[in-house]
Scaffold this active site. Sequence first.
Site, short mmCIF file in Angstrom:
data_model
loop_
_atom_site.label_atom_id
_atom_site.label_comp_id
_atom_site.label_asym_id
_atom_site.label_seq_id
_atom_site.Cartn_x
_atom_site.Cartn_y
_atom_site.Cartn_z
N TYR A 54 25.56 27.09 43.83
CA TYR A 54 25.84 28.30 43.03
C TYR A 54 24.56 28.99 42.59
CZ TYR A 54 30.82 27.94 43.31
OH TYR A 54 32.09 27.94 43.81
N ARG A 57 23.39 31.02 45.44
CA ARG A 57 24.23 32.23 45.60
C ARG A 57 23.89 33.26 44.53
NH1 ARG A 57 30.29 30.65 45.90
NH2 ARG A 57 30.51 32.89 46.12
N HIS A 108 38.78 35.94 40.88
CA HIS A 108 38.22 34.61 41.14
C HIS A 108 37.02 34.30 40.24
CE1 HIS A 108 40.18 34.44 45.43
NE2 HIS A 108 41.03 34.19 44.46
N CYS A 116 31.84 25.86 29.86
CA CYS A 116 31.94 24.42 29.66
C CYS A 116 33.13 23.89 30.45
CB CYS A 116 32.12 24.12 28.17
SG CYS A 116 32.23 22.34 27.86
N CYS A 119 35.30 22.28 26.90
CA CYS A 119 35.84 23.14 25.84
C CYS A 119 35.83 24.60 26.32
CB CYS A 119 35.04 22.97 24.53
SG CYS A 119 33.43 23.78 24.52
N CYS A 158 26.91 21.78 27.41
CA CYS A 158 27.49 22.70 26.45
C CYS A 158 26.82 22.55 25.09
CB CYS A 158 28.99 22.41 26.34
SG CYS A 158 29.81 23.39 25.08
N ALA A 244 33.27 48.55 56.05
CA ALA A 244 33.61 49.25 54.81
C ALA A 244 32.55 50.28 54.40
CB ALA A 244 33.81 48.24 53.70
P1 OAD Z 1 36.84 36.05 53.92
O1 OAD Z 1 35.51 35.52 54.32
O2 OAD Z 1 38.03 35.17 54.11
O3 OAD Z 1 37.14 37.39 54.72
C1 OAD Z 1 36.21 38.41 54.85
C2 OAD Z 1 36.91 39.56 55.55
O4 OAD Z 1 36.02 40.66 55.55
C3 OAD Z 1 37.30 39.31 57.01
O5 OAD Z 1 38.63 39.73 57.21
C4 OAD Z 1 36.33 40.19 57.80
O6 OAD Z 1 36.91 40.70 58.99
C5 OAD Z 1 36.07 41.29 56.81
N1 OAD Z 1 34.76 41.95 56.97
C6 OAD Z 1 33.59 41.44 57.38
N2 OAD Z 1 32.63 42.36 57.34
C7 OAD Z 1 33.20 43.51 56.88
C8 OAD Z 1 32.73 44.82 56.60
N3 OAD Z 1 31.46 45.15 56.78
N4 OAD Z 1 33.61 45.72 56.15
C9 OAD Z 1 34.92 45.42 55.95
N5 OAD Z 1 35.41 44.20 56.19
C10 OAD Z 1 34.57 43.25 56.64
O7 OAD Z 1 36.71 36.55 52.42
P2 OAD Z 1 37.86 36.78 51.34
O8 OAD Z 1 39.09 37.27 51.97
O9 OAD Z 1 37.26 37.55 50.24
O10 OAD Z 1 37.69 32.16 47.02
O11 OAD Z 1 38.09 35.30 50.85
C11 OAD Z 1 38.98 35.08 49.79
C12 OAD Z 1 38.52 33.92 48.98
O12 OAD Z 1 38.32 32.77 49.80
C13 OAD Z 1 37.19 34.10 48.28
O13 OAD Z 1 37.28 34.82 47.08
C14 OAD Z 1 36.78 32.68 48.03
C15 OAD Z 1 37.09 32.11 49.37
O14 OAD Z 1 37.30 30.74 49.42
C16 OAD Z 1 37.28 31.35 46.07
O15 OAD Z 1 36.12 31.02 45.98
C17 OAD Z 1 38.36 30.92 45.13
#
Ligand code: OAD
Length: 262
Positions: A54, A57, A108, A116, A119, A158, A244
């Site tokens: 993390y 990231r 998310h 923490c 708590c 904490c 996008a």
């Molecule tokens: P994913 O990695 O599953 O999907 C990313 C999506 O973005 C794919 O469908 C790609 O085709 C698309 N993509 C890639 N580049 C792009 C661009 N330049 N423009 C538009 N689209 C593009 O990510 P999420 O769907 O966000 O959760 O994943 C959902 C959750 O799964 C995350 O929030 C995380 C992960 O595990 C947690 O951490 C709880």
Amino acid sequence: MNARVLVLTGAGVSAESGIPTFRGKDGYWRNLNPAKLATPEAFANDPRLVWEWYRERRQRIRNAQPNPAHKAIAKLAQHAQEFLLVTQNVDDLHARAGSSKEKMVQIHGDIFVTRCSRCDFSRREHPPSFNYGVAGPPSQGYGVAGEREEEEVDLPRCPRCEGLMRPGVVWFGEQLPWSELQRVENYLEDGPCDFVIIVGTTATFGYIIDWALRAKASDGELVEVNPEETPLSQFATQRVRERAALALPRMIDELVARGNFL
Ligand code: OAD
């Protein structure tokens, strides 16, 4: 026209800012095991490893900049009569592009929150050293001076109960934050949307599909912006198979110019 808009975003919206997606090419989950990094069990087994991931990231996000897709969404929020952005992203790029926290739900969690594990104490770490531009800093309360050092402590504890501090994100197997869930539900209950725009998500989670489908008015538009097909594609009234950062500014400029939001 009284346009009501819901925008749902995922990792793809930040891809062009250099933040890896999860399931895409070079996505995190292609090389790393989520069970070892993003579950409460992983944290209990090896909190150092989880914190290390993390922190890396956080640093990558601090060094990144919002891209034209984040900016276009912030612009749309200003023009739409009613607007909500629901993002699965834990980065702060939407906020730094000018999206206000009143019109945004980070379903998310927020990677810059440290909370923490025992708590309810939490704090937001210092904002990154970026230039906020015209939007000004997001209005969340950041930690007070000195907490930056705290963040760099190997395993932060904490200050209230000495429990282990953890990143303020949702892990696999955990509930979504109740208050944020309520904000989404309230928005959906307040009426159907003329435009539902889904950007850069594989729509892996059932609630994302559910919200998109429930939000769309019977004569509304469901627009998907994603170079790839997803489970939501079959329901979309418009499929924009482009990145996008290219597609959204053009699309949103057109919508605003059509006067749908004035
Ligand atoms: P994913 O990695 O599953 O999907 C990313 C999506 O973005 C794919 O469908 C790609 O085709 C698309 N993509 C890639 N580049 C792009 C661009 N330049 N423009 C538009 N689209 C593009 O990510 P999420 O769907 O966000 O959760 O994943 C959902 C959750 O799964 C995350 O929030 C995380 C992960 O595990 C947690 O951490 C709880």
